[in-house]
Design an enzyme around this catalytic site. Structure first.
Site, PDB file in Angstrom:
ATOM      1  N   LYS A  53       5.726  -0.810  11.069  1.00 45.56           N
ATOM      2  CA  LYS A  53       4.232  -0.495  10.958  1.00 45.56           C
ATOM      3  C   LYS A  53       3.493  -0.669  12.555  1.00 45.56           C
ATOM      4  O   LYS A  53       2.634   0.134  12.917  1.00 45.56           O
ATOM      5  CB  LYS A  53       3.696  -1.776  10.277  1.00 45.56           C
ATOM      6  CG  LYS A  53       3.924  -1.270   8.533  1.00 45.56           C
ATOM      7  CD  LYS A  53       3.540  -2.507   7.605  1.00 45.56           C
ATOM      8  CE  LYS A  53       3.905  -2.164   6.276  1.00 45.56           C
ATOM      9  NZ  LYS A  53       3.970  -3.418   5.513  1.00 45.56           N
ATOM     10  N   GLN A  97       2.125  -9.661   5.540  1.00 36.52           N
ATOM     11  CA  GLN A  97       3.186  -9.014   5.017  1.00 36.52           C
ATOM     12  C   GLN A  97       4.054  -9.602   3.895  1.00 36.52           C
ATOM     13  O   GLN A  97       4.024 -10.982   4.126  1.00 36.52           O
ATOM     14  CB  GLN A  97       4.363  -8.737   6.194  1.00 36.52           C
ATOM     15  CG  GLN A  97       5.633  -8.211   5.722  1.00 36.52           C
ATOM     16  CD  GLN A  97       5.680  -6.741   5.141  1.00 36.52           C
ATOM     17  OE1 GLN A  97       4.798  -5.946   5.826  1.00 36.52           O
ATOM     18  NE2 GLN A  97       6.344  -6.445   4.033  1.00 36.52           N
ATOM     19  N   ASP A 120      -4.496  -3.189   2.855  1.00 37.53           N
ATOM     20  CA  ASP A 120      -3.226  -3.236   1.746  1.00 37.53           C
ATOM     21  C   ASP A 120      -3.930  -2.656   0.396  1.00 37.53           C
ATOM     22  O   ASP A 120      -3.452  -2.453  -0.473  1.00 37.53           O
ATOM     23  CB  ASP A 120      -2.476  -4.321   1.647  1.00 37.53           C
ATOM     24  CG  ASP A 120      -1.246  -4.385   2.281  1.00 37.53           C
ATOM     25  OD1 ASP A 120      -0.824  -2.834   2.514  1.00 37.53           O
ATOM     26  OD2 ASP A 120      -0.608  -5.166   2.534  1.00 37.53           O
TER      27      ASP A 120
END
Ligand code: NAP
Length: 288
Positions: A53, A97, A120
């Protein structure tokens, strides 16, 4: 006749090039998109995901801030990290994460993220916005599935779509996105009776189950599109999806491979969400 293989890697590349162009325009106007990635603990898979990422965000011309913390970080300390990133004007997207260590309540952390920076798309406000059909930030993997269809010229409106899986990360948001695009949507899960009969009705099948090669050729309507979200590592080390690719290829009209299908789209849509958040922020700044 063999199905068309939908090249997620190539589609993701063009999404990323477009994101990089938008990022360069924003940067020229004084707002360089910034992504913050928070990683707690030393799960090796998470480290690989975060590295990928970071690399992709840098290639798109973003600033990247990676916050790495030890596994014994307390929930209170992690909440403080999130608040600091919420207040940092150079950060437009925040990604924590998952999974987090067990002593930390992941829901509490997700709820602490500023919804306008929640790239997200997991904050309850964004979940509600998706359900309400309002603009927001929405989960990357299901967005990637829709984007593959759109950029491959596969119609969604009016089609019967079956989503296998009802997770908050993939199945549920994907079903809402398909509904918003005027598909006729059926959501299946572990308690669905005669799953194969349901999937055989569909022109679009999305598999997000987490079971290797679960969807067989005779579950698929001839000519249907099959989008495989699954990522499963077999004992022999091979990576396979939730779809029995080789046999489905002989029956479907179009199918995504694993790897090289939905996987690369997830990072591309994360970048897209970040540039979207930065664009909105820049617009709000210009108005305010
Ligand atoms: P998850 O949270 O474990 O959800 C799996 C879903 O599949 C659940 O809704 C479950 O039903 C359903 N299911 C399980 N067994 C079933 C069965 N026998 N018949 C029908 N449905 C069944 O998984 P997830 O996070 O959604 O991920 C799904 C897959 O996508 C995994 O392989 C994951 O690695 C992959 N994934 C890929 C990406 C990517 O970037 N490509 C991103 C995220 C996830 P119940 O609700 O009834 O338990």
């Amino acid at each position: 006749m063999s199905a068309r293989i939908l090249d997620g890697k190539a589609i993701a590349k063009s999404v990323r090039e477009e994101v990089a162009r938008r990022a360069a325009e924003l940067t020229a106007r004084g707002t360089r998109p910034g992504l913050a990635v928070v990683l707690v603990g030393d799960d090796p898979a998470s480290h690989v995901y975060v590295k990928n990422k970071d690399k992709a965000a840098l290639e798109a011309g973003f600033t990247v801030r990676t916050v790495r913390k030890a596994a014994d970080l307390s929930e209170v300390e992690l909440l403080a990290v999130v608040r600091e990133l919420n207040d940092d004007a150079s950060v437009h997207g925040i990604l924590v994460q998952l999974p987090l260590p067990k002593h930390i309540d992941a829901n509490a952390i997700v709820r602490a993220i500023d919804p306008a920076k929640d790239v997200d798309g997991l904050h309850p406000e964004n979940v509600a916005r998706l359900a309400l059909g309002e603009p927001g930030l929405f989960p990357c993997t299901p967005r990637g599935c829709i984007e593959i269809c759109d950029r491959s010229g596969l119609a969604i409106a009016g089609r019967r779509a079956v989503v296998i899986g009802r997770s908050m990360l993939v199945g549920k948001p994907l079903a809402l996105m398909l509904l918003a695009r005027d598909a006729t949507v059926t959501v299946c899960h572990s308690r669905t009776a005669d799953l194969a009969a349901v999937t055989r009705e569909a022109e679009l099948v999305f598999a997000a189950v987490g079971k290797p090669e679960f969807v067989r050729a005779d579950w698929v309507r001839p000519g249907a599109t099959v989008i495989d979200v699954g990522i499963n590592r077999l004992p022999d080390g091979r990576l396979v999806g939730d779809v029995a690719f080789a046999e489905v290829l002989e029956r479907a009209g179009a199918v995504t491979p694993v790897p090289g299908g939905v996987g690369p789209m997830t990072i591309a849509m994360l970048l897209d969400n970040t540039v979207l958040a930065a664009t909105r922020r820049a617009g709000a700044g210009a108005r305010g």
